[in-house]
Design a protein around this motif. Structure first.
Motif, PDB file in Angstrom:
ATOM      1  N   LEU A  92     -59.366  43.235 -49.071  1.00 46.40           N
ATOM      2  CA  LEU A  92     -60.097  44.125 -48.170  1.00 46.40           C
ATOM      3  C   LEU A  92     -59.661  45.576 -48.378  1.00 46.40           C
ATOM      4  CD1 LEU A  92     -62.180  44.282 -45.882  1.00 46.40           C
ATOM      5  CD2 LEU A  92     -60.302  43.967 -44.262  1.00 46.40           C
ATOM      6  N   SER A  93     -58.373  45.801 -48.585  1.00 52.35           N
ATOM      7  CA  SER A  93     -57.874  47.154 -48.849  1.00 52.35           C
ATOM      8  C   SER A  93     -58.461  47.703 -50.137  1.00 52.35           C
ATOM      9  CB  SER A  93     -56.343  47.143 -48.918  1.00 52.35           C
ATOM     10  OG  SER A  93     -55.784  46.727 -47.683  1.00 52.35           O
ATOM     11  N   HIS A  94     -58.609  46.842 -51.124  1.00 51.69           N
ATOM     12  CA  HIS A  94     -59.232  47.282 -52.376  1.00 51.69           C
ATOM     13  C   HIS A  94     -60.695  47.671 -52.157  1.00 51.69           C
ATOM     14  CE1 HIS A  94     -60.453  47.235 -56.620  1.00 51.69           C
ATOM     15  NE2 HIS A  94     -61.503  46.541 -56.219  1.00 51.69           N
ATOM     16  N   ALA A  95     -61.433  46.832 -51.454  1.00 48.85           N
ATOM     17  CA  ALA A  95     -62.857  47.107 -51.222  1.00 48.85           C
ATOM     18  C   ALA A  95     -63.063  48.367 -50.391  1.00 48.85           C
ATOM     19  CB  ALA A  95     -63.510  45.909 -50.534  1.00 48.85           C
ATOM     20  N   ALA A  96     -62.100  48.685 -49.508  1.00 47.57           N
ATOM     21  CA  ALA A  96     -62.219  49.860 -48.640  1.00 47.57           C
ATOM     22  C   ALA A  96     -61.979  51.165 -49.376  1.00 47.57           C
ATOM     23  CB  ALA A  96     -61.246  49.740 -47.461  1.00 47.57           C
ATOM     24  N   ASN A  97     -61.732  51.086 -50.677  1.00 49.41           N
ATOM     25  CA  ASN A  97     -61.539  52.284 -51.500  1.00 49.41           C
ATOM     26  C   ASN A  97     -62.579  52.374 -52.608  1.00 49.41           C
ATOM     27  OD1 ASN A  97     -59.747  54.427 -51.125  1.00 49.41           O
ATOM     28  ND2 ASN A  97     -57.967  53.116 -51.492  1.00 49.41           N
ATOM     29  N   GLU A  98     -63.665  51.597 -52.497  1.00 50.24           N
ATOM     30  CA  GLU A  98     -64.660  51.524 -53.557  1.00 50.24           C
ATOM     31  C   GLU A  98     -66.046  51.923 -53.053  1.00 50.24           C
ATOM     32  OE1 GLU A  98     -64.067  50.634 -56.776  1.00 50.24           O
ATOM     33  OE2 GLU A  98     -61.919  50.491 -56.333  1.00 50.24           O
ATOM     34  N   GLU A  99     -66.862  52.412 -53.948  1.00 49.13           N
ATOM     35  CA  GLU A  99     -68.305  52.640 -53.747  1.00 49.13           C
ATOM     36  C   GLU A  99     -68.612  53.429 -52.469  1.00 49.13           C
ATOM     37  OE1 GLU A  99     -72.378  49.980 -54.079  1.00 49.13           O
ATOM     38  OE2 GLU A  99     -70.490  49.130 -54.774  1.00 49.13           O
ATOM     39  N   GLY A 100     -68.017  54.604 -52.350  1.00 43.82           N
ATOM     40  CA  GLY A 100     -68.288  55.473 -51.215  1.00 43.82           C
ATOM     41  C   GLY A 100     -67.248  55.429 -50.128  1.00 43.82           C
ATOM     42  N   PHE A 101     -66.415  54.398 -50.086  1.00 42.37           N
ATOM     43  CA  PHE A 101     -65.343  54.293 -49.103  1.00 42.37           C
ATOM     44  C   PHE A 101     -64.087  54.996 -49.612  1.00 42.37           C
ATOM     45  CE2 PHE A 101     -67.847  50.680 -47.513  1.00 42.37           C
ATOM     46  CZ  PHE A 101     -67.739  50.868 -46.146  1.00 42.37           C
ATOM     47  N   LYS A 102     -63.320  55.536 -48.681  1.00 39.76           N
ATOM     48  CA  LYS A 102     -62.015  56.130 -48.991  1.00 39.76           C
ATOM     49  C   LYS A 102     -61.058  55.790 -47.858  1.00 39.76           C
ATOM     50  CE  LYS A 102     -61.754  60.429 -50.428  1.00 39.76           C
ATOM     51  NZ  LYS A 102     -61.125  60.309 -51.775  1.00 39.76           N
ATOM     52  N   VAL A 103     -59.937  55.157 -48.216  1.00 40.35           N
ATOM     53  CA  VAL A 103     -58.925  54.802 -47.213  1.00 40.35           C
ATOM     54  C   VAL A 103     -58.083  56.022 -46.894  1.00 40.35           C
ATOM     55  CG1 VAL A 103     -56.883  53.413 -46.736  1.00 40.35           C
ATOM     56  CG2 VAL A 103     -58.836  52.378 -47.899  1.00 40.35           C
ATOM     57  N   TRP A 104     -58.056  56.391 -45.607  1.00 36.39           N
ATOM     58  CA  TRP A 104     -57.214  57.496 -45.158  1.00 36.39           C
ATOM     59  C   TRP A 104     -55.872  57.012 -44.597  1.00 36.39           C
ATOM     60  CZ3 TRP A 104     -62.212  59.566 -42.665  1.00 36.39           C
ATOM     61  CH2 TRP A 104     -62.840  60.454 -43.554  1.00 36.39           C
ATOM     62  N   ASP A 105     -55.887  55.837 -43.974  1.00 32.41           N
ATOM     63  CA  ASP A 105     -54.676  55.328 -43.355  1.00 32.41           C
ATOM     64  C   ASP A 105     -54.900  53.845 -43.050  1.00 32.41           C
ATOM     65  OD1 ASP A 105     -52.159  55.229 -42.321  1.00 32.41           O
ATOM     66  OD2 ASP A 105     -52.503  56.648 -40.684  1.00 32.41           O
ATOM     67  N   ASP A 106     -53.822  53.105 -42.890  1.00 28.81           N
ATOM     68  CA  ASP A 106     -53.970  51.688 -42.522  1.00 28.81           C
ATOM     69  C   ASP A 106     -52.715  51.201 -41.825  1.00 28.81           C
ATOM     70  OD1 ASP A 106     -52.002  50.900 -44.442  1.00 28.81           O
ATOM     71  OD2 ASP A 106     -53.520  50.865 -46.002  1.00 28.81           O
ATOM     72  N   SER A 107     -52.848  50.062 -41.191  1.00 31.09           N
ATOM     73  CA  SER A 107     -51.728  49.438 -40.494  1.00 31.09           C
ATOM     74  C   SER A 107     -51.846  47.926 -40.664  1.00 31.09           C
ATOM     75  CB  SER A 107     -51.737  49.794 -39.009  1.00 31.09           C
ATOM     76  OG  SER A 107     -50.785  49.012 -38.294  1.00 31.09           O
ATOM     77  N   VAL A 108     -50.916  47.358 -41.432  1.00 37.71           N
ATOM     78  CA  VAL A 108     -50.926  45.907 -41.631  1.00 37.71           C
ATOM     79  C   VAL A 108     -50.656  45.196 -40.309  1.00 37.71           C
ATOM     80  CG1 VAL A 108     -49.834  44.008 -42.865  1.00 37.71           C
ATOM     81  CG2 VAL A 108     -50.140  46.216 -44.006  1.00 37.71           C
ATOM     82  N   GLU A 109     -49.726  45.736 -39.507  1.00 38.13           N
ATOM     83  CA  GLU A 109     -49.385  45.097 -38.229  1.00 38.13           C
ATOM     84  C   GLU A 109     -50.586  45.047 -37.302  1.00 38.13           C
ATOM     85  OE1 GLU A 109     -47.767  47.606 -39.604  1.00 38.13           O
ATOM     86  OE2 GLU A 109     -45.996  46.558 -40.345  1.00 38.13           O
ATOM     87  N   ALA A 110     -51.357  46.121 -37.264  1.00 41.28           N
ATOM     88  CA  ALA A 110     -52.521  46.154 -36.373  1.00 41.28           C
ATOM     89  C   ALA A 110     -53.751  45.509 -37.012  1.00 41.28           C
ATOM     90  CB  ALA A 110     -52.842  47.594 -35.971  1.00 41.28           C
ATOM     91  N   GLY A 111     -53.729  45.328 -38.330  1.00 40.77           N
ATOM     92  CA  GLY A 111     -54.890  44.767 -39.008  1.00 40.77           C
ATOM     93  C   GLY A 111     -56.071  45.715 -39.026  1.00 40.77           C
ATOM     94  N   VAL A 112     -55.796  47.029 -39.158  1.00 40.68           N
ATOM     95  CA  VAL A 112     -56.846  48.048 -39.094  1.00 40.68           C
ATOM     96  C   VAL A 112     -56.717  48.984 -40.296  1.00 40.68           C
ATOM     97  CG1 VAL A 112     -57.853  49.936 -37.755  1.00 40.68           C
ATOM     98  CG2 VAL A 112     -56.883  47.945 -36.574  1.00 40.68           C
ATOM     99  N   ILE A 113     -57.840  49.313 -40.895  1.00 43.10           N
ATOM    100  CA  ILE A 113     -57.903  50.289 -41.982  1.00 43.10           C
ATOM    101  C   ILE A 113     -58.793  51.439 -41.523  1.00 43.10           C
ATOM    102  CG2 ILE A 113     -58.572  50.693 -44.386  1.00 43.10           C
ATOM    103  CD1 ILE A 113     -58.221  47.722 -44.902  1.00 43.10           C
ATOM    104  N   TYR A 114     -58.260  52.655 -41.589  1.00 43.76           N
ATOM    105  CA  TYR A 114     -59.032  53.843 -41.232  1.00 43.76           C
ATOM    106  C   TYR A 114     -59.645  54.398 -42.517  1.00 43.76           C
ATOM    107  CZ  TYR A 114     -60.055  58.563 -39.456  1.00 43.76           C
ATOM    108  OH  TYR A 114     -60.683  59.747 -39.113  1.00 43.76           O
ATOM    109  N   THR A 115     -60.954  54.451 -42.575  1.00 45.51           N
ATOM    110  CA  THR A 115     -61.636  54.816 -43.807  1.00 45.51           C
ATOM    111  C   THR A 115     -62.817  55.731 -43.533  1.00 45.51           C
ATOM    112  OG1 THR A 115     -62.762  53.897 -45.756  1.00 45.51           O
ATOM    113  CG2 THR A 115     -63.108  52.780 -43.688  1.00 45.51           C
TER     114      THR A 115
END
Length: 398
Positions: A265-288
């Motif tokens: 999921l982290s990989h997909a959140a950085n592809e094809e228009g997405f850009k990961v700005w921040d994430d938290s494994v403990e919270a299970g949330v990716i800010y993109t």
């Protein structure tokens, strides 16, 4: 003599001419010996209905093959009306020119990935084992499992080894994953007739990796996109990724272990228009962030393109995920999704500037990851936007 021959020839010529002239009408046709019936339907009339006896009741005929009502649904199972129906785009396939084979690794786990269907891979895997490498002791296509007989290595005369090979359908259509489990025991144990249970992980990573390499090399040479097995079509269960609705919300489902689900999921959140700005494994949330602007394809005149509203995403978001998580909306749906996640706070409005982007939220339960996408304050976005963004994430899973 010559006169008789001439007379005979003339008679034959006249006879043949008469047959040609009258043959069709004499033997065939409306008044011929063999009367044609092709036009009889023109003289047909209506048939009187059958009269049943007084003690019998007529039953109306029912169609043998009734056509059910058509109910179109999208990939999430939602009904689609005719005026809004769109032909679904096929899911992304691997490069089918040549079969790609590679060994993937993640935190001690390793498996073979092929952009070929299980129907193609299943028979070739059995062929590899039966070619003198290992003997097959048990094969179960329904489960996608092949177990080998016990074998000994030349450098170890006291230990017996066997393998369990498991084929599964991959994340994308027409892809296959092969997992190998290795087990080794003392030969004396087997001499007593005991058959130990399979371990949870391989006893020897080195020997597991040896078979993975050998099998991967063999499949790279033998598997092609033309040969397939009918028996192998149902091997490996269902695809590892799909769509559904969870608590009434469009959801991406990923049927893999939690660590792998987060990684893909982290990989997909950085592809094809997405850009990961921040994430938290403990919270299970990716800010993109997301935009259709493509910096790699932006030409010389792109900065002057006044007709486009899309802009490149900033390298850094105005807020961190920690700041956003502590300033979530206080609505019931937001609290239900984020209430038990570390750092979640509701109702605060301390953000000085307007934020942007989305929160990709992963919930893991019952051996699967449920993925939803919300706005930067945790609120639901429109179903149409959610389905569109989740479809892009689904396309880029690995």
């Amino acid at each position: 003599m010559n006169l008789n021959r001439t007379t005979t020839a003339v008679r034959l010529l006249v006879l043949v001419s008469l047959v040609n002239l009258v043959g069709c009408s004499t033997f065939f046709g409306k008044h011929g010996v063999f009367r044609g019936r092709g036009s009889d339907y023109l003289q047909s009339g209506s048939i009187e209905p059958i009269e049943l006896p007084a003690d019998m009741e007529s039953v109306p005929l029912e169609p043998l093959y009734p056509i059910p009502s058509v109910r179109s649904t999208d990939a999430f199972g939602d009904p689609v009306s005719l005026d809004e129906y769109k032909v679904p785009r096929p899911l992304a396939l691997g490069e089918k020119g040549e079969v790609g084979v590679k060994i993937q690794k993640l935190e001690g786990d390793r498996w073979i990935y092929l952009n070929a269907s299980t129907a193609q891979v299943w028979p070739r895997t059995q062929y590899f084992l039966n070619s003198g490498v290992l003997d097959v002791a048990r094969s179960n296509p329904a489960q996608g499992i092949i177990e080998t007989a016990w074998v000994g290595f030349k450098d170890d005369q006291t230990t017996a080894v066997r393998y369990r090979i498991r084929l599964e359908k991959g994340i994308h259509p027409e892809t296959t994953e092969i997992h190998v489990l290795e087990q080794q025991v003392e030969r004396a144990v087997l001499e007593g007739g005991e058959q130990p249970d399979w371990p949870a992980t391989s006893d020897s990573e080195e020997r597991e990796e040896w078979l993975l390499r050998e099998l991967a090399n063999s499949l790279a040479e033998t598997v092609d996109n033309n040969a397939a097995s009918l028996l192998g079509q149902n091997v490996g269960g269902n695809l590892k990724a799909g769509f559904t609705r969870f608590n009434g919300e469009p959801t991406l489902v990923i049927h893999v272990p939690k660590v792998r689900a987060w990684a893909t999921l982290s990989h997909a959140a950085n592809e094809e228009g997405f850009k990961v700005w921040d994430d938290s494994v403990e919270a299970g949330v990716i800010y993109t962030g997301y935009t259709t602007y493509d910096e790699d394809e932006a030409g010389f005149f792109h900065p002057l393109a006044f007709w486009s509203d899309e802009q490149p995403l900033p390298k850094k978001a105005p807020y961190t995920l920690t700041e956003l998580m502590s300033n979530l909306n206080d609505g019931a749906e937001v609290k239900a999704k984020f209430g038990d996640r570390p750092g979640a706070g509701f109702g605060n409005t301390k953000l000085k500037h307007k934020a942007q982007g989305y929160l990709i939220v992963m919930t893991y339960q019952e051996s699967k990851a449920l993925v939803n996408i919300r706005d930067y304050r945790g609120k639901r976005i429109s179903d149409e936007d959610a389905k569109h963004l989740l479809a892009i994430l689904r396309k880029n899973l690995i």
